[in-house]
Structure formats: structure tokens, C-alpha cells
Design an enzyme around this catalytic site. Structure first.
Site, PDB file in Angstrom:
ATOM      1  CG  HIS A  63      -2.009   0.997   1.181  1.00 52.41           C
ATOM      2  ND1 HIS A  63      -3.238   0.779   1.749  1.00 52.41           N
ATOM      3  CD2 HIS A  63      -2.059   2.244   0.659  1.00 52.41           C
ATOM      4  CE1 HIS A  63      -4.012   1.841   1.569  1.00 52.41           C
ATOM      5  NE2 HIS A  63      -3.302   2.749   0.916  1.00 52.41           N
ATOM      6  CG  LEU A  66       4.950   4.772  -6.167  1.00 53.27           C
ATOM      7  CD1 LEU A  66       5.401   3.839  -7.284  1.00 53.27           C
ATOM      8  CD2 LEU A  66       6.126   5.098  -5.249  1.00 53.27           C
ATOM      9  CG  HIS A 182     -10.668   4.304   1.389  1.00 53.39           C
ATOM     10  ND1 HIS A 182      -9.411   4.725   1.719  1.00 53.39           N
ATOM     11  CD2 HIS A 182     -11.526   5.114   2.044  1.00 53.39           C
ATOM     12  CE1 HIS A 182      -9.504   5.755   2.555  1.00 53.39           C
ATOM     13  NE2 HIS A 182     -10.771   6.015   2.766  1.00 53.39           N
ATOM     14  CG  HIS A 235      -6.019   2.328   5.395  1.00 60.64           C
ATOM     15  ND1 HIS A 235      -7.379   2.258   5.440  1.00 60.64           N
ATOM     16  CD2 HIS A 235      -5.716   2.968   4.234  1.00 60.64           C
ATOM     17  CE1 HIS A 235      -7.873   2.819   4.358  1.00 60.64           C
ATOM     18  NE2 HIS A 235      -6.892   3.252   3.616  1.00 60.64           N
ATOM     19  CG  ASP A 308      -2.153   4.692   3.467  1.00 59.22           C
ATOM     20  OD1 ASP A 308      -2.031   4.992   2.266  1.00 59.22           O
ATOM     21  OD2 ASP A 308      -3.147   5.026   4.150  1.00 59.22           O
ATOM     22  CG  HIS A 312       0.098  14.789   1.405  1.00 55.17           C
ATOM     23  ND1 HIS A 312      -0.691  14.823   0.283  1.00 55.17           N
ATOM     24  CD2 HIS A 312      -0.419  13.818   2.201  1.00 55.17           C
ATOM     25  CE1 HIS A 312      -1.662  13.917   0.390  1.00 55.17           C
ATOM     26  NE2 HIS A 312      -1.513  13.283   1.546  1.00 55.17           N
TER      27      HIS A 312
END
Ligand code: DOR
Ligand code: ZN
Length: 436
Positions: A63, A66, A182, A235, A308, A312
Site C-alpha cells: 500500500h 507514488l 477503502h 489500513h 500507506d 504530501h
């Protein structure tokens, strides 16, 4: 090209091996695993002296974001795969919430070809479940799978319609393609920015109730049970989710699940400083959830640990808490966090920790990775599980350094990472151990 890794502590969870020895690599594959001092180093083109460090299968992270195409200012296939290598990760499955999303053959082929040209680890693109991640129409899963896709997900967005999710499971099930949904019921979560507990209330942050995550997980478990299809829950972050997945597994539902290192080491107490680096989706839960997650990792309810990895830019994080983009850059800290929180504390053996980061995620994706078996690709991590280090976010190889773990004192140093026998990361302290 022959490479010999000598003085190794060979650890391979797939076979249960933990012993001193040597690994011989030829033309990118493992050709021999032997006892120590069997091979004459002069007969190899390259000799790596592990000096007693652990030599294990390269980590498989199922997870990862990219960000390419579309958000290359956060991460690229080039930078993200180098960050993976620095973290000891040799295979990543990358999520399709790019811009444009990976919802068709051309986009998936673009990622495959960029990965081949610019990537340094193996990249397995995950394609969308629905076109545009809009939750309206399924993608051409057969075609995507034929191109090499192993899993589908609209990560970041749930497939809201139960009927469409049921079709997705059936269609993907016919192809034996993994579905990763999700898990979020948006009507309950859309305003929330933190776990809906005491801390969020105290700090004046809008909360995400556990039900906002668990309703979707319970729905997906029901659909997987009824259709007999495989589902993977990403997650996992709450005690209730662990309990439901455990019960579903006991009933024979074909469910696998992952949690992330940040849920194993942080609790919502971390919100106190309003550090936007702890803003992540799903949110960091409270201590009772964390205890259940650790229990779930120990008893195998949670099969895998995946980062995950969600890079950012500084601009997107330097905002007021509620407006900051959710996500943690995780590739370069995952092994150390697991070693520090689970292994050094005696909760989990090193071999079992590695199992959850190598062969288990490889089996979930059905890729022939995560093992040191003879004949396997020589994707290998060499690391010192005892070495202490201080995490330095500003030195991240990743293009983004949004981590709440800056300056944390942790255990575990990656010394070298090999993909198909070729070193793709070498720690400065280890460079002298590689000859030729
Ligand atoms: O925190 C998150 N960040 N959670 C997600 O589901 C998506 C991810 C992202 O893409 O940034
Ligand atoms: Zn994600």
C-alpha cells in the site's frame, strides 16, 4: 554476474530459516543458500560482507502512493522507489489515486513503463475498481489483469454502492484479482479530521466515529462471505475492525487485512500539538484500539504491515489541522518502527515481524516475492536490527518528508537493498563492505 553475500544471518520467514550462512546470486536470482564460509569469494564478481547483519527478503509494501502521474511535486516513481529502497522495500504496490487515475490500460502501462525506466524497485500498479474512482462503473478488470495488475482499489474513496461492490467482488473473483476497498462510510466520516474520541473533542477537532469505518468493513465482509470472493481490508485502525475480521476469518471468509506502522506506535494523544503530520486517513485511534491492533498483528488477524506511504508537500501540510492533506510519508521508517515497537519490546519475534512485511503481503498479491527460496529473484534487504538511529525527516530520500517521527530514536538500520541482485541502496556506513 555472480554475487556472494557472506557472513550473513539469513532470515527467511517463508521457510522459517534463521541461521548463519551465505547467499549466492547469479544473474539476478538466488542460486544457493549455504552454511558459512563455503564459497571462495574470489570466484564471485561481487562480494558483500554482511558482518553478521540480517539478510532477509526485501520488504513487500502492498500500500504505497507514488503520486505519478499528476502529483510529481509530492513524489515520482523515481523518488518513491528510491525511498522504498532506502527503507529496505524491494516491491511496492502503488495505489491508483493519481491524476488521472489508473483506471485504464494506457495509464497502467504508463506506470509499468516508467517503473521499468526510472524505478529502482519492483512496482505493481493497483488499478481502480471503478472508472474515475467515481463508484459508478467498473473498470475493464480482465484487460487490466492481462497487463499485469494484481489488485484493484479506489483507495481514498470507498465503493459506496453495495450492489456495485458486490459486482466488483464477483467480477474480480472470477479473475482471481484482489479487491481492496477503502473502508469508509462517507456520510459518517466526511467532516471528520481526527479519531472521534476524547482528544478530538477536547481539541475542538471534528471526529471520525469508529462506526464510520466499521460499517463499511462489516458490509464488505458480508459481501465477501456471500459471494465467496476474496477481499483485502486496508489500513485497519480500530478494535472493532480487528474483531470483525477475526470472526470472519474463523468462519472461513476469504479476507486478508493490513495495518500501518503509524497505528502501532501513535495514539490520539499525539493530536495535542496539532501537528498536521499526524493527520492521516483513517485517523490515529486511541490506546485501546492500538492494543487491539497489536493483538491482531500478533495472532495473524492482520496479515500484513503496509505503510500507506502518502507523501504530501510542505504547502499541503503547513495549514490548519483540518485543512491539511491526510497522509504520512512512511517508506523510510516502517522497518524501524516495527522493530522498535514490536520486536525490541519482545511482542513479536524478528522472523514473525518480517513475515508480515515480506511473504504475507506477497501472498496476498499472489506475486512470487518475499522469499529467499532458491530460484527466486534476488530481492534482498541487509539490515542491523539492533543499531540505534535518530530519524531525520530532512534526509528522506522521498521527495516529501511529512512524518510525525522526525527525531524519534529507533532501532534498525538498513545497510543495503538489492533488487534482482543489484544494489539499489547502500548505507554510507556499509559501502566498504561491498567489493567490486
Ligand atoms: O491518509 C491518507 N492518504 N489516506 C488515504 O486513504 C489516501 C492517502 C493519500 O492518497 O494521500
Ligand atoms: Zn492509501
Amino acid at each position: 554476474m555472480k554475487t556472494l553475500i557472506k557472513n550473513a544471518r539469513i532470515m527467511d520467514p517463508a521457510s522459517g530459516v534463521d541461521k548463519p550462512g551465505e547467499v549466492l546470486i547469479e544473474d539476478g536470482r538466488i542460486v544457493e543458500i549455504t552454511a558459512a564460509n563455503v564459497h571462495t569469494p574470489q570466484k564471485s564478481d561481487r562480494v558483500i560482507d554482511a558482518q553478521g547483519a540480517v539478510v532477509a527478503p526485501g520488504l513487500v509494501d502492498l500500500h504505497v502512493h507514488l503520486r505519478e502521474p499528476g502529483e510529481e511535486y509530492k513524489e515520482t516513481i523515481a523518488s518513491g522507489t528510491r525511498a522504498a529502497a532506502a527503507g529496505g522495500v524491494t516491491s511496492v504496490a502503488c495505489m491508483p489515486n493519481t491524476n488521472p487515475p489508473l483506471d485504464n490500460l494506457a495509464m497502467v502501462e504508463l506506470v509499468f513503463s516508467k517503473a521499468k525506466q526510472q524505478g529502482v524497485v519492483n512496482v505493481f500498479p493497483i488499478a481502480c475498481i471503478t472508472k474515475g474512482r467515481k463508484g459508478e462503473e467498473l473498470t475493464e478488470m480482465g484487460e487490466l489483469q492481462a497487463a499485469g495488475v494484481k489488485a484493484v482499489s479506489d483507495d481514498g474513496e470507498p465503493v459506496a454502492s453495495p450492489a456495485l461492490m458486490r459486482s466488483a467482488l464477483q467480477y474480480a473473483g472470477m479473475l482471481d484479482l484482489l479487491v481492496i476497498n477503502h473502508a469508509e462510510e462517507k456520510s459518517l466520516t466526511e467532516n471528520g479530521v481526527a479519531h472521534g474520541g476524547f482528544m478530538a473533542a477536547k481539541l475542538g477537532l471534528a471526529g471520525v466515529p469508529r462506526s464510520g469505518l466499521e460499517i463499511m468493513i462489516s458490509r464488505d465482509l458480508l459481501l465477501a462471505e456471500e459471494t465467496g470472493c476474496r477481499i483485502h481490508i486496508p489500513h485497519v485502525s480500530t478494535a472493532g475492525a480487528v474483531r470483525m475480521i477475526r470472526e470472519a476469518k474463523a468462519r472461513g471468509v476469504k479476507v486478508t487485512a493490513e495495518t500501518a506502522p503509524h497505528y502501532l506506535v501513535l495514539t490520539d494523544e499525539c493530536l495535542a500539538g496539532y501537528d498536521t503530520n499526524v493527520r492521516v486517513n483513517p485517523p490515529i485511534p486511541e490506546a485501546s484500539d492500538q492494543a487491539a491492533l497489536i493483538e491482531g498483528v500478533l495472532d495473524g488477524t492482520l496479515d500484513a504491515i503496509a505503510t500507506d506511504h502518502a507523501p504530501h508537500s510542505r504547502r499541503e501540510k503547513e495549514k490548519e489541522f483540518a485543512l491539511a492533506a491526510p497522509g504520512i510519508s512512511g517508506l523510510e521508517t516502517s522497518l524501524s518502527l516495527v522493530l522498535t515497537a514490536l520486536v525490541a519490546t519482545g511482542k513479536l519475534s524478528l522472523l514473525e515481524a518480517l513475515r508480515r512485511m515480506t511473504v504475507n503481503p506477497a501472498n496476498i498479491l499472489k506475486i512470487p516475492k518475499g522469499t529467499l527460496a532458491v530460484g527466486a529473484d534476488a530481492d534482498i534487504v541487509i539490515f542491523d536490527p539492533e543499531a540505534g538511529r535518530v530519524i531525520q525527516a530532512k534526509e528522506f530520500v522521498s521527495q516529501s518528508n511529512n512524518t510525525p517521527f522526525d527525531q524519534w530514536k529507533v532501532k534498525g538500520r538498513v545497510l543495503a537493498t538489492l533488487v534482482a541482485g543489484t544494489p539499489v541502496y547502500i548505507d554510507a556506513t556499509f559501502a566498504g563492505n561491498i567489493k567490486k
